[in-house]
Design a protein around this motif. Structure first.
Motif, mmCIF file in Angstrom:
data_model
loop_
_atom_site.group_PDB
_atom_site.id
_atom_site.type_symbol
_atom_site.label_atom_id
_atom_site.label_comp_id
_atom_site.label_asym_id
_atom_site.label_seq_id
_atom_site.Cartn_x
_atom_site.Cartn_y
_atom_site.Cartn_z
ATOM 1 N N TYR A 156 -15.667 3.417 10.075
ATOM 2 C CA TYR A 156 -15.974 4.825 10.338
ATOM 3 C C TYR A 156 -16.649 4.980 11.704
ATOM 4 C CZ TYR A 156 -15.473 5.473 5.222
ATOM 5 O OH TYR A 156 -15.019 5.504 3.920
ATOM 6 N N HIS A 210 -20.187 1.289 4.066
ATOM 7 C CA HIS A 210 -18.855 1.033 4.617
ATOM 8 C C HIS A 210 -18.995 0.583 6.060
ATOM 9 C CE1 HIS A 210 -14.439 1.695 4.455
ATOM 10 N NE2 HIS A 210 -14.551 1.969 5.746
ATOM 11 N N TRP A 234 -4.687 7.962 0.310
ATOM 12 C CA TRP A 234 -5.963 7.389 0.737
ATOM 13 C C TRP A 234 -6.560 6.434 -0.292
ATOM 14 C CZ3 TRP A 234 -6.538 7.188 5.519
ATOM 15 C CH2 TRP A 234 -6.165 8.234 6.364
ATOM 16 N N ARG A 235 -6.316 6.690 -1.559
ATOM 17 C CA ARG A 235 -6.875 5.795 -2.588
ATOM 18 C C ARG A 235 -6.334 4.380 -2.418
ATOM 19 N NH1 ARG A 235 -6.822 6.713 -9.203
ATOM 20 N NH2 ARG A 235 -8.016 4.832 -9.722
ATOM 21 N N ASP A 237 -10.489 1.834 8.041
ATOM 22 C CA ASP A 237 -11.089 0.509 7.907
ATOM 23 C C ASP A 237 -12.544 0.514 8.350
ATOM 24 O OD1 ASP A 237 -8.719 -0.879 7.022
ATOM 25 O OD2 ASP A 237 -7.944 -0.667 9.047
ATOM 26 N N THR A 277 -1.010 9.110 6.538
ATOM 27 C CA THR A 277 -0.971 8.099 5.480
ATOM 28 C C THR A 277 0.354 7.342 5.479
ATOM 29 O OG1 THR A 277 -0.271 9.771 3.870
ATOM 30 C CG2 THR A 277 -2.631 9.310 4.019
ATOM 31 N N ASP A 296 -11.424 6.234 11.623
ATOM 32 C CA ASP A 296 -11.372 7.277 10.591
ATOM 33 C C ASP A 296 -10.872 8.629 11.087
ATOM 34 O OD1 ASP A 296 -13.526 7.801 12.217
ATOM 35 O OD2 ASP A 296 -14.983 8.086 10.598
ATOM 36 N N THR A 324 -10.761 13.579 7.332
ATOM 37 C CA THR A 324 -10.855 12.131 7.122
ATOM 38 C C THR A 324 -12.077 11.470 7.748
ATOM 39 O OG1 THR A 324 -9.556 11.591 9.114
ATOM 40 C CG2 THR A 324 -8.321 12.013 7.075
ATOM 41 N N TYR A 353 0.838 -1.193 0.000
ATOM 42 C CA TYR A 353 0.000 0.000 0.000
ATOM 43 C C TYR A 353 0.876 1.246 0.000
ATOM 44 C CZ TYR A 353 -3.636 -3.341 1.125
ATOM 45 O OH TYR A 353 -4.485 -4.411 1.078
ATOM 46 N N ASP A 409 -7.439 2.962 1.277
ATOM 47 C CA ASP A 409 -8.866 2.626 1.374
ATOM 48 C C ASP A 409 -9.229 1.353 0.619
ATOM 49 O OD1 ASP A 409 -9.353 4.820 2.954
ATOM 50 O OD2 ASP A 409 -10.070 6.091 1.332
ATOM 51 N N HIS A 427 -12.313 7.998 5.428
ATOM 52 C CA HIS A 427 -11.168 7.111 5.288
ATOM 53 C C HIS A 427 -10.982 6.293 6.556
ATOM 54 C CE1 HIS A 427 -10.151 9.336 1.680
ATOM 55 N NE2 HIS A 427 -10.082 10.459 2.366
#
Length: 464
Positions: free
Chosen positions: A275, A289, A39-40, A273, A241, A261, A267, A35, A43, A271
């Motif tokens: 929220y 999510h 964030w792309r 795992d 990040t 998040d 965020t 990774y 996430d 963003h």
């Protein structure tokens, strides 16, 4: 002939070079995904399965704020950051002139803290994970942080590693361990310096926040990191990040850890795992999510309050009702208790936790590892909430129908439909409603066969 051989050799070397560069450019087949610190990429990480299956966890807010134990865990900020009159009066009436917040530190003793007792209580409550405050916004750390000299539980107060002791007790009982950590510290000089510089500098992040996060992960190997204290700065100030990329790629918990998040003011609800969105968040519809609803048994505070009144305490029915609705919407339910400065979880909190555990011992089949059904609730007078597991549907009723007949509008019956109540031995009689759904004849509410007295669960098989 020699020219031909030479030409073939050069060609083969060229092919090998191309193949080599191709293999270098592409990840090896089956190699773990790497990774990148954006964030792309972050996430896109799949949610480790244990967290969604757990459903119910316990939050523990514990720190120096447990010493004054008045107002809330934001005591220091309300007193010195905002100079609220009632806090200034409280200090004048109860402490000598010149008494500082740091003077509370030695009184945070944890004298009666028995981590095995806490862990046994959490098992009895049916919790599958526990989240402990390692450091709240006051900056005091409940472990011997190497960058929090003389403001940690080893140097001051308990003279114990509270984070480590609880973690050991929980893992002996197969409970997942989560660590709450505040990114900011209200009055840390380096944080105030960065704030003065418009957060264009990162003195505090480099010297305090990031060293602590890496230390917590490497030292305690948490299953969950519950970040907080993010709201004044963007994630770029916190280097969030970059930390998360390391956490997912190279940390000792890269395969099982989950995070929330709260990693920057930009965020929340976007963003992570799972929220949180905000404290005591209720989405109202099924989110796309994974999410978590955190709430506190003491409605007015997360930390312990000496002046807590019984009217401030959530009832057993309120807690179970929120648990059921949260899980129906696909969320996890994180229920908070605030221990005393001595390390005692007061009896009223213990009573509530044990009540939840008793309910889950009968109805947990409809909660743990469940999935949202195609319909979350029937909007009728009986207040029915649905969960599912494979081909089984669970209907949890929060109100008992006055005539003893429950109308379920959403399930479509078939020739193989069966209805039973968890905790009751015999199948229940049912009939198709002339318009839609089915009518279930419930056993007498006064029946001695009932194992619970609130939030009864029907197990439906052979329905669509």
């Amino acid at each position: 002939m020699r020219l031909w051989v030479l030409g073939v050799t050069v060609f083969l070397l060229f092919v090998l070079e191309v193949a080599s560069s191709t293999l270098t450019a592409r990840p090896r087949l089956g190699a773990p995904r790497r990774y990148t610190p954006d964030w792309r990429s972050l996430d896109a990480r799949p949610l480790p399965g244990w967290y969604d299956e757990a459903k119910f966890g316990i939050f523990v807010h514990w720190g120096v704020f447990s010493v004054p134990a008045w107002g809330s865990e934001w005591f220091w900020w309300h007193w010195k950051g905002e100079a609220r009159p009632q806090y200034e009066m409280f200090m004048r009436n109860n402490y000598p002139p010149g008494f500082s917040y740091a003077d509370f530190g030695p009184q945070f003793t944890a004298t009666f803290f028995e981590p095995s007792n806490w862990a046994d209580l959490f098992v009895a409550a049916g919790a599958r994970y526990v989240v402990l405050t390692t450091k709240h916004h006051e900056g005091f750390t409940n472990w011997p942080s190497p960058v929090s000299w003389n403001w940690n539980s080893q140097d001051l107060g308990p003279h114990r590693d509270l984070v480590g002791e609880l973690g050991t007790a929980l893992r002996k009982r197969n409970i997942h361990y989560g660590l709450y950590h505040s990114l900011l510290e209200w009055f840390h000089p380096l944080y105030l310096l960065d704030k003065k510089n418009g957060f264009k500098t990162q003195n505090f992040v480099n010297a305090k926040t990031m060293p602590e996060l890496y230390d917590l992960v490497n030292r305690y190997k948490p299953d969950l990191i519950w970040s907080d204290g993010e709201w004044e700065c963007p994630d770029t100030y916190w280097n969030s990040t970059h930390f998360l990329a390391w956490l997912y790629n190279d940390s000792p918990v890269k395969d099982q850890v989950v995070v929330n998040d709260r990693w920057g003011q930009n965020t929340s609800c976007l963003h992570g795992d799972f929220y949180n969105c905000q404290d005591k968040y209720k989405p109202g519809t099924l989110p796309h999510h994974k999410w978590e609803m955190c709430t506190s048994i003491d409605r007015l505070s997360w930390g312990y309050r000496r002046n807590m009144a019984i009217a401030d305490v959530m009832s057993e029915k309120e807690i179970i009702s929120e648990l059921v609705q949260t899980v129906s919407y696909g969320g996890n339910f994180l229920l908070n208790v605030g221990p005393t400065k001595d390390g005692i979880i007061v009896p009223i909190f213990q009573e509530r936790l044990i009540a939840v555990g008793k309910w889950l011992s009968i109805n947990g089949e409809a909660i743990y590892a469940s999935k949202p059904w195609r319909v979350q609730s029937d909007k009728n007078t009986t207040s029915v909430w649905y969960t599912s597991k494979s081909l089984t549907v669970y209907a949890i009723l929060l109100q008992w129908p006055t005539n003893g007949v429950l109308y379920l509008a959403s399930p479509n019956t078939t020739s193989t439909t069966k209805v039973m109540m968890l905790g009751v031995k015999d199948d229940l009689k049912w009939s198709r409603d002339p318009v839609q759904g089915l009518l279930v004849s419930l056993p007498p509410l006064s029946s001695s066969s009932f194992s619970v007295n609130f939030a009864w669960t029907l197990k439906l098989t052979g329905v669509q």
